[in-house]
Write a protein that holds these residues in place. Structure first.
Motif, PDB file in Angstrom:
ATOM      1  N   GLN A 567       0.811  -1.217   0.000  1.00  0.00           N
ATOM      2  CA  GLN A 567       0.000   0.000   0.000  1.00  0.00           C
ATOM      3  C   GLN A 567       0.847   1.271   0.000  1.00  0.00           C
ATOM      4  O   GLN A 567       0.376   2.332  -0.420  1.00  0.00           O
ATOM      5  N   ARG A 620       0.234  -2.868 -10.496  1.00  0.00           N
ATOM      6  CA  ARG A 620      -0.933  -2.173  -9.964  1.00  0.00           C
ATOM      7  C   ARG A 620      -0.511  -0.880  -9.298  1.00  0.00           C
ATOM      8  O   ARG A 620       0.617  -0.735  -8.844  1.00  0.00           O
ATOM      9  N   ILE A 622      -1.824   2.050  -6.372  1.00  0.00           N
ATOM     10  CA  ILE A 622      -2.660   2.128  -5.175  1.00  0.00           C
ATOM     11  C   ILE A 622      -2.718   3.577  -4.711  1.00  0.00           C
ATOM     12  O   ILE A 622      -1.691   4.255  -4.608  1.00  0.00           O
ATOM     13  N   VAL A 631      -7.596   1.100  -6.203  1.00  0.00           N
ATOM     14  CA  VAL A 631      -6.575   0.204  -6.742  1.00  0.00           C
ATOM     15  C   VAL A 631      -6.843  -0.014  -8.224  1.00  0.00           C
ATOM     16  O   VAL A 631      -7.965  -0.336  -8.619  1.00  0.00           O
TER      17      VAL A 631
END
Length: 855
Positions: A567, A620, A622, A631
């Protein structure tokens, strides 16, 4: 000789379709040579410098594929400055623009990532990774200046000898070249004008020179085109809160739905130099052996200056709403300026070597090629200056095109001294996509059935490498006054509707001290994708019926590498997805000459769209700044989309050189891929059951797209006197599409506009040519949201352009152009209603004059 022409004609699909367009020879003479052209010959002399519409029509009639052509004469007739803008004039093609210029095209409603792009039959690599639906496979066609290429084709039915990529079709860019039988050619133009919005200059030109040597055994052609401008853009963007609970009790439902989360006032100035230069040489070793070399570079360098004034957190504390006037009062609003300066370098490159020869009864042609698409930002500075205290604001978006605002308590929001909290920084990036390829084709007259039978077979290897990496650097200070970084008068924009404060000193933004650049692990991609293919096809004639059929097999071996991050953006470890699969593609094309003027066609073809690199990646991003984490990630489990296409087409030659055609098509797909949004997902890795708003991609099963195309062109030479110069060109395409965009919910496919049309009135008499062209694209679903209330739509676009030429002498021509007479806006909305705009930008008109010389 007759058998040689039939043989070449039946090999029409061996390398795609190409244009034979000639300045010197009349149309009927050019038609005699179309055999080699539509065979996709490896000779750089296939395409000549200038082409006419009658010659293009003749090539279409002789080709074995269903196709449309934009010859150079047609491209020059209107102020289309790059390949995308020229392609939008063809049936079934719609254009997507960015930064005020055409960039991507859709063919029969298919997203640009699903179509192929080639340069004289050689597949081009993606340059700009920011394709509309996130696949990063589409070629951004604004890299190709209009004076650089010799013509454009859209091939709508494919054959076994062609790569199987192209669910909607294949765009083929043709180089400039020597006309057959002509010793030399010189063609050049120069022009300039003004872009009305900022009163900035625009300059363009091109030159092509070709010559034959050594008794015509060696032919050399060189070309160069450029366009330099400083386009301005006025833009307003907004985000809606989509939460009726944040407004006070008693607020009308309509106003509750219009509550802003933020509103962004954006002033842009781009400085772009677009260039394309290339050439080729052909050497005839003997009557049966020929060698060639060609290459090019096309692209642009662009610096952008952006002043953005944003009212943020408008929905955090709404204290009052006036149902009568539509005014919202919000406390604790955070205004900020994002002053942005970037530099972008984008391009496409090609080097190709090959030849053809005869060995016994076999004709053999082979080529090797290297192609590359690249896009890099050496710097991308975003200096965000915020007011750390927050203010109270009244805003009103009752007029969706002109949202107004004012600060309470007499605060002057344009005062740069208010903004002292500094954030953001520098985010340069590099993207490259390159491929080494080899192709060999064999053909021989083999009489199995029918007349003039030809058996063709071949193989190809394509080895592709794609890399992406972004970097980040922050500022070494977090408190700095905007007052020290402005250097001009207040920016009045949007036709004078807004004052967004003093103009930034963009050069000074580059002097803000930065932390060392660090690679952003979430943006890393390193992909290999290799495709091995073979095909066999047979061509024959049965009287007036020509038949081409066969099968192609392709094996795909892909490895897609990215990083897993937590994160906080920290690297967890590499993520590698491997996919290997094989597909078989049968194709059949029929062409029937029903009479002297009527031609009928039918085809069945199959194609593939491999998952986009940004779609299948495990990377990805975040964002945990909101209450619900956001996300965005790829889906390494995606399967390729397979499409099957039926095409029917009839064309009829009208008296006085006119043509009318009508066609119908139907495509059905398996494993269609669309972007997906999941609100409140609880199964996102790393979030342990926490609710997350997840944006990704999914195979949605079956989908379809079908429709009709109409095309008509005619100069009304039968009219008396001067009226005989009047003519009309027009086409219309209707598409009906459908697929599952969310579980259990079927809708038209993203980016599929049901209706597109082009219409042009022209006047051609003596040395004078005038043309007024119109384009229209209807509403389409642009981005799939979490539900229907958050879907984004592209609103209808209608645009007028004008072009005029005057032949001063047989070698000298003057021209006048007006682009975007209608000041057409680029407008996106949440839902189909124009009451909910999320982006509304415009560019105003361009005015240009210039000269062309040719001999």
């Amino acid at each position: 000789m007759a058998m040689q022409h039939r043989l070449s004609g039946l090999l029409a699909t061996a390398g795609g379709a190409a244009i034979v367009l000639g300045l010197g020879p009349p149309a009927h003479a050019a038609a005699a040579d179309t055999a080699n052209a539509i065979a996709g010959s490896t000779n750089v002399e296939t395409v000549v410098v200038t082409g006419t519409r009658p010659q293009a029509v003749d090539v279409k009639k002789q080709a074995q594929v269903i196709m449309d052509i934009a010859p150079l004469e047609q491209i020059r007739s209107l102020p289309d400055e790059n390949a995308a803008e020229a392609l939008q004039r063809l049936p079934g093609v719609s254009m997507e623009s960015d930064s005020g210029a055409g960039r991507f095209v859709n063919i029969r409603g298919m997203d640009a990532d699903l179509n192929g792009t080639t340069y004289d039959g050689v597949r081009m690599m993606a340059n700009n990774p920011a394709s509309p639906q996130g696949g990063a496979r589409a070629v951004a066609l604004d890299a190709f200046p209009a004076g650089f290429f010799g013509g454009l084709e859209v091939i709508k039915s494919i054959t076994p000898a062609m790569d199987a990529e192209g669910l909607g079709g294949v765009v083929n860019i043709q180089p400039r070249s020597l006309p057959a039988g002509q010793d030399h050619v010189f063609d050049a133009s120069i022009g300039g004008g003004v872009e009305a919005l900022r009163k900035t200059g625009v300059y363009k030109g091109d030159v092509t020179f070709g010559k034959r040597f050594f008794g015509d055994r060696l032919a050399v052609i060189l070309s160069y085109g450029f366009l330099k401008d400083s386009r301005g853009i006025d833009d307003i963007e907004a985000d809606y809160i989509n939460d009726p609970t944040v407004v006070p009790a008693g607020t009308s439902a309509f106003l509750a739905s219009k509550a802003f989360d933020d509103v962004q006032y954006r002033w842009y100035q781009y400085h772009r130099t677009r260039q394309g230069f290339g050439g080729g040489a052909t050497y005839s070793v003997s009557d049966t052996t020929e060698l060639y070399l060609r290459g090019f570079h096309a692209g642009y360098t662009e610096t952008a200056h952006k002043q953005e004034f944003v009212l943020n957190h408008l929905a955090d504390n709404i204290v009052a709403v006036n149902n009568a006037t539509g005014a919202f009062t919000s406390n604790g609003v955070t205004p900020y300026y994002s002053d942005i300066t970037t530099k972008e370098e984008l391009g496409n490159d090609l080097i190709e070597v090959g030849g053809k020869t005869t060995v016994g009864v076999f004709t053999v042609d082979a080529r090797g090629s290297w192609t590359k698409g690249s896009d890099q930002f050496p710097y991308a500075i975003n200096a965000r200056f915020s007011d750390p205290t927050g203010i109270n604001v009244v805003y009103n978006n009752a007029d969706p095109n002109r949202p107004t605002y004012r600060a309470l308590g007499g605060v002057d929001l344009t005062n740069p001294a208010l903004y002292t909290a500094l954030s953001k920084g520098n985010s340069p990036s590099k993207n490259s996509d390159q491929e080494y390829a080899g192709v060999v084709n064999f053909s021989a007259p083999i009489h199995l059935v029918g007349e003039g039978g030809v058996l063709a077979f071949g193989a190809s290897v394509r080895e592709r490498v794609r890399r992406a990496q972004a970097y980040a650097a922050g500022f070494t200070v977090d408190t700095l006054s905007l007052a020290g970084f402005v250097g001009g008068p207040d920016t009045l924009y949007y036709k004078g509707a807004y004052n967004i404060g003093p103009a930034p000193d963009y050069a000074k933004l580059l002097t803000i001290p930065q932390t060392p650049l660090v690679a952003d692990p979430s943006t890393f991609e390193n992909d290999n994708e290799n495709v091995y293919a073979g095909y066999v096809q047979y061509s024959a004639s049965f009287g007036a019926l020509d038949v081409v059929g066969g099968v192609r097999a392709e094996a795909t071996d892909g490895t897609y590498r990215a990083n897993d991050v937590d994160q906080d953006g920290n690297l967890i470890g590499p993520n590698v997805a491997r996919h290997s699969y094989a597909n078989v593609f049968p194709d059949l094309s029929l062409k029937y000459q029903a009479g002297e003027h009527l031609q009928l066609r039918a085809s069945f073809s199959t194609a593939i769209a491999r998952p986009g690199f940004n779609q299948i990646t495990a990377a990805r991003t975040i964002d945990v700044q909101n209450a619900t984490p956001q996300v965005s990630q790829g889906n390494p489990g995606l399967r390729p989309t397979i499409g099957r296409n039926i095409d029917l087409m009839a064309s009829y030659d009208l008296p006085h050189g006119g043509v009318v055609s009508v066609g119908a098509f139907y495509k059905w797909f398996s494993d269609y891929i669309i972007p997906t949004v999941t609100i409140g997902a609880t199964d996102v890795p790393g979030f342990s059951g926490q609710k997350v708003n997840l944006t990704s991609f999914s195979n949605v099963g079956s989908a379809h797209a079908g429709g009709v195309e109409l095309d008509y062109s005619q100069q009304f030479e039968f009219l008396p006197g001067p009226l005989a110069g009047i003519g009309f060109e027009g086409n219309l395409t209707y598409v009906d599409s459908g697929g599952q965009i969310r579980p259990g919910e079927h809708h038209a496919l993203p980016q599929t506009s049901p209706l597109t049309y082009n219409a042009a009135l022209f006047y051609r008499r003596g040395p004078v040519f005038l043309k007024l062209g119109a384009t229209y694209v209807s509403t389409n679903l642009w981005a799939v949201g979490g539900d229907a209330s958050t879907d984004l739509y592209s609103q209808p676009r209608f645009r007028l352009d004008f072009g005029a030429t005057y032949d001063v002498t047989t070698a000298l021509q003057a021209y006048v152009e007006v682009k975007n007479i209608t000041n057409t806006h680029l407008e996106f909305t949440q839902t189909t209603s124009k009451a909910f705009p999320v982006q509304n930008e415009f560019y105003d008109a361009d005015y240009r004059v210039g000269l062309r010389v040719k001999f």
